[in-house]
Design a protein around this motif. Structure first.
Motif, PDB file in Angstrom:
ATOM      1  N   TYR A  62      23.358  55.060  33.129  1.00 45.96           N
ATOM      2  CA  TYR A  62      24.325  54.073  33.610  1.00 45.96           C
ATOM      3  C   TYR A  62      25.537  54.024  32.691  1.00 45.96           C
ATOM      4  N   LYS A  63      26.682  53.714  33.283  1.00 48.15           N
ATOM      5  CA  LYS A  63      27.887  53.474  32.494  1.00 48.15           C
ATOM      6  C   LYS A  63      27.897  52.010  32.061  1.00 48.15           C
ATOM      7  N   THR A  64      27.989  51.758  30.769  1.00 45.52           N
ATOM      8  CA  THR A  64      27.924  50.398  30.234  1.00 45.52           C
ATOM      9  C   THR A  64      29.317  49.792  30.137  1.00 45.52           C
ATOM     10  N   MET A  65      29.436  48.568  30.629  1.00 42.00           N
ATOM     11  CA  MET A  65      30.699  47.836  30.571  1.00 42.00           C
ATOM     12  C   MET A  65      30.447  46.451  29.977  1.00 42.00           C
ATOM     13  N   THR A  66      31.411  45.949  29.204  1.00 43.27           N
ATOM     14  CA  THR A  66      31.306  44.615  28.616  1.00 43.27           C
ATOM     15  C   THR A  66      32.116  43.630  29.452  1.00 43.27           C
ATOM     16  N   VAL A  67      31.458  42.574  29.908  1.00 42.57           N
ATOM     17  CA  VAL A  67      32.098  41.544  30.719  1.00 42.57           C
ATOM     18  C   VAL A  67      32.090  40.239  29.933  1.00 42.57           C
ATOM     19  N   ILE A  68      33.271  39.635  29.776  1.00 46.03           N
ATOM     20  CA  ILE A  68      33.386  38.370  29.036  1.00 46.03           C
ATOM     21  C   ILE A  68      33.565  37.238  30.035  1.00 46.03           C
ATOM     22  N   ASP A  69      32.600  36.325  30.058  1.00 45.97           N
ATOM     23  CA  ASP A  69      32.683  35.146  30.919  1.00 45.97           C
ATOM     24  C   ASP A  69      33.247  33.999  30.080  1.00 45.97           C
ATOM     25  N   LYS A  70      34.547  33.764  30.216  1.00 47.71           N
ATOM     26  CA  LYS A  70      35.206  32.769  29.364  1.00 47.71           C
ATOM     27  C   LYS A  70      34.731  31.354  29.669  1.00 47.71           C
ATOM     28  N   ARG A  71      34.478  31.055  30.945  1.00 51.47           N
ATOM     29  CA  ARG A  71      34.101  29.681  31.302  1.00 51.47           C
ATOM     30  C   ARG A  71      32.731  29.315  30.734  1.00 51.47           C
ATOM     31  N   GLN A  72      31.804  30.284  30.730  1.00 50.82           N
ATOM     32  CA  GLN A  72      30.471  30.005  30.203  1.00 50.82           C
ATOM     33  C   GLN A  72      30.327  30.382  28.735  1.00 50.82           C
ATOM     34  N   GLY A  73      31.353  31.064  28.200  1.00 55.96           N
ATOM     35  CA  GLY A  73      31.303  31.459  26.794  1.00 55.96           C
ATOM     36  C   GLY A  73      30.253  32.517  26.515  1.00 55.96           C
ATOM     37  N   LYS A  74      30.053  33.449  27.467  1.00 54.75           N
ATOM     38  CA  LYS A  74      29.028  34.483  27.318  1.00 54.75           C
ATOM     39  C   LYS A  74      29.652  35.862  27.384  1.00 54.75           C
ATOM     40  N   VAL A  75      29.048  36.781  26.643  1.00 54.55           N
ATOM     41  CA  VAL A  75      29.432  38.190  26.697  1.00 54.55           C
ATOM     42  C   VAL A  75      28.240  38.962  27.241  1.00 54.55           C
ATOM     43  N   ARG A  76      28.448  39.681  28.350  1.00 49.07           N
ATOM     44  CA  ARG A  76      27.342  40.394  28.988  1.00 49.07           C
ATOM     45  C   ARG A  76      27.622  41.895  28.995  1.00 49.07           C
ATOM     46  N   GLU A  77      26.561  42.662  28.751  1.00 49.22           N
ATOM     47  CA  GLU A  77      26.631  44.109  28.877  1.00 49.22           C
ATOM     48  C   GLU A  77      26.113  44.472  30.270  1.00 49.22           C
ATOM     49  N   THR A  78      26.980  44.988  31.121  1.00 60.51           N
ATOM     50  CA  THR A  78      26.568  45.367  32.472  1.00 60.51           C
ATOM     51  C   THR A  78      26.483  46.883  32.585  1.00 60.51           C
ATOM     52  N   GLN A  79      25.571  47.356  33.426  1.00 55.97           N
ATOM     53  CA  GLN A  79      25.366  48.783  33.622  1.00 55.97           C
ATOM     54  C   GLN A  79      25.759  49.148  35.058  1.00 55.97           C
ATOM     55  N   VAL A  80      26.634  50.129  35.184  1.00 54.65           N
ATOM     56  CA  VAL A  80      27.152  50.537  36.493  1.00 54.65           C
ATOM     57  C   VAL A  80      26.601  51.918  36.836  1.00 54.65           C
ATOM     58  N   PRO A  81      25.916  52.080  37.969  1.00 56.60           N
ATOM     59  CA  PRO A  81      25.389  53.402  38.344  1.00 56.60           C
ATOM     60  C   PRO A  81      26.477  54.303  38.924  1.00 56.60           C
ATOM     61  N   VAL A  82      26.268  55.608  38.847  1.00 57.62           N
ATOM     62  CA  VAL A  82      27.159  56.582  39.485  1.00 57.62           C
ATOM     63  C   VAL A  82      27.059  56.403  41.000  1.00 57.62           C
ATOM     64  N   PHE A  83      28.203  56.547  41.704  1.00 54.13           N
ATOM     65  CA  PHE A  83      28.205  56.307  43.153  1.00 54.13           C
ATOM     66  C   PHE A  83      27.255  57.250  43.881  1.00 54.13           C
ATOM     67  N   PHE A  84      27.443  58.559  43.682  1.00 53.21           N
ATOM     68  CA  PHE A  84      26.554  59.521  44.327  1.00 53.21           C
ATOM     69  C   PHE A  84      25.886  60.379  43.265  1.00 53.21           C
ATOM     70  N   PRO A  85      24.557  60.464  43.288  1.00 58.03           N
ATOM     71  CA  PRO A  85      23.662  59.927  44.322  1.00 58.03           C
ATOM     72  C   PRO A  85      23.054  58.562  44.010  1.00 58.03           C
ATOM     73  N   ASP A  86      23.262  58.036  42.772  1.00 59.76           N
ATOM     74  CA  ASP A  86      22.453  56.905  42.301  1.00 59.76           C
ATOM     75  C   ASP A  86      22.609  55.644  43.153  1.00 59.76           C
ATOM     76  N   LEU A  87      23.863  55.176  43.329  1.00 64.43           N
ATOM     77  CA  LEU A  87      24.066  53.956  44.104  1.00 64.43           C
ATOM     78  C   LEU A  87      23.650  54.150  45.560  1.00 64.43           C
ATOM     79  N   CYS A  88      23.903  55.330  46.091  1.00 63.82           N
ATOM     80  CA  CYS A  88      23.508  55.617  47.477  1.00 63.82           C
ATOM     81  C   CYS A  88      21.994  55.621  47.633  1.00 63.82           C
TER      82      CYS A  88
END
Length: 363
Positions: A62-88
């Motif tokens: 997975y491709k790792t991305m950092t998402v900052i939620d300012k309203r909740q004050g949280k930092v999350r590491e999200t994992q994004v799959p490759v479109f083909f074939p993984d997400l499909c």
């Protein structure tokens, strides 16, 4: 519980693969990699079918991305799959498996299910606070510590083995699970897998302890009853069960009396899915209300200066203003929503949606 069999052929069929590619591409059709697949839809559907039928599919990292939620004050590491074939592949699996899982879920478990999102969770709480006050006196709100990262792959696979007997379908589920060391935040399958993993907790609360009202939104749970000791026994039992599953509950839970209309500040509201629930009335969560007020002031300043309203501001305000129609916040609506031209904001959103559709070649 009767186990499910003979579903892999439906998952791997060319028609199901084609539908999976189209569903996975929604909102992403302007990307070059997605356009390449859609330009040869039949060919890529056959490739996906071959990967599954020959059992040669292996999920990429997975491709790792950092998402900052300012309203909740949280930092999350999200994992994004490759479109083909993984997400499909994930879409192909859930197109067949999701309806079968949905039949076995607890009715008041919300999140990721079609027609059972935030609104379903809100209705679950309000059936207690607005309609059956005698049975709703005390509440406990609990949530699981880092739920997704804490779910172990082998235990999650065991949960599916108790449900499915089709060995090829289990191979595919294992291939998706093993793509990460734990359940990845951001993967299309994660919410469904988590919901299934926590389903035994729902039936433990509802059937064994017979709590009057129990609502779960992914890893957040609200238990409501007229008996305080009954609630405490249920939560302690839930803690033990979750410990066996490799999970743990935040230690700051406590039983509290639900605030009642006309009772001053005695008791507390139930803060859940964006709302604060009290007996006989519901209000908007403080954090959401503050965001609505700031956006309203910003929009009014832009309008007074004759400047255009950005798309994100318009879309965000419309979403929060929509929440007010599901709670008792008349004063907030009169002061911050009525002075704003909703029709103009809808025009901003509509024009931007049309522009994106033209850019993606859909119009």
């Amino acid at each position: 519980m009767k186990r499910i069999g003979y579903i892999f052929d439906s998952i791997a069929s060319v028609e199901n693969c084609k539908r999976a590619i189209l569903n996975a591409s929604k909102g992403k059709r302007s990307r070059r990699s997605v356009k390449t697949v859609l330009d040869d839809l039949d060919g890529y559907a056959r490739k996906l079918n071959e990967l599954l039928t020959n059992q040669t599919y292996k999920a990429a990292a997975y491709k790792t991305m950092t998402v900052i939620d300012k309203r909740q004050g949280k930092v999350r590491e999200t994992q994004v799959p490759v479109f083909f074939p993984d997400l499909c592949v994930q879409h192909a699996l859930l197109q067949i498996l999701a309806p079968l899982l949905d039949k076995r879920f607890y009715h008041w478990s919300a999140g990721c299910r079609v027609g059972k999102g935030n609104r379903h969770a809100r209705k679950g709480v309000e059936r207690a606070t607005l309609h059956r006050g005698r049975k709703a006196k005390y509440a406990i709100k609990i949530d699981i510590v880092k739920c997704y990262p804490s779910i172990q792959n082998d235990k999650l696979l065991e949960a599916f083995e108790r449900l499915i007997k089709d060995r090829r379908a289990l191979w595919l589920i294992k291939a998706i699970i093993d793509a990460s060391d734990s359940l990845p935040i951001g993967s299309y399958t994660s919410a469904w897998f988590c919901n299934w993993y926590l389903t035994p907790i729902d039936y433990l609360i509802a059937d064994t302890h017979k709590i009057n009202f129990h609502i779960r939104f992914i890893d957040d749970m609200v238990l409501i009853d007229s008996n305080k000791r009954k609630l405490i026994r249920a939560v302690k039992d839930v803690e033990e069960k979750l410990c066996d599953m490799g999970l743990r509950v935040h230690a700051n839970w406590n039983v509290f009396r639900i605030r009642k209309a006309g009772n001053g500040h005695k008791g507390r509201p139930i803060d859940f899915v964006g709302y604060c629930f009290c007996l006989e009335y519901t209000t908007l969560r403080r954090r959401n209300a503050l965001a609505l007020m700031r956006q309203s002031r910003k929009i009014q300043k832009l309008e007074a200066a004759g400047r255009p309203i950005p798309y994100k501001v318009a879309a965000g305000f419309l979403a929060r203003a929509g929440q007010l129609y599901h709670c008792q916040s008349q004063g907030l609506k009169e002061k911050y929503v009525d002075p704003v031209s909703i029709k103009k904001l809808k025009g901003v959103v509509r024009n931007e949606s049309k522009r994106q559709s033209i850019a993606a070649g859909r119009l």
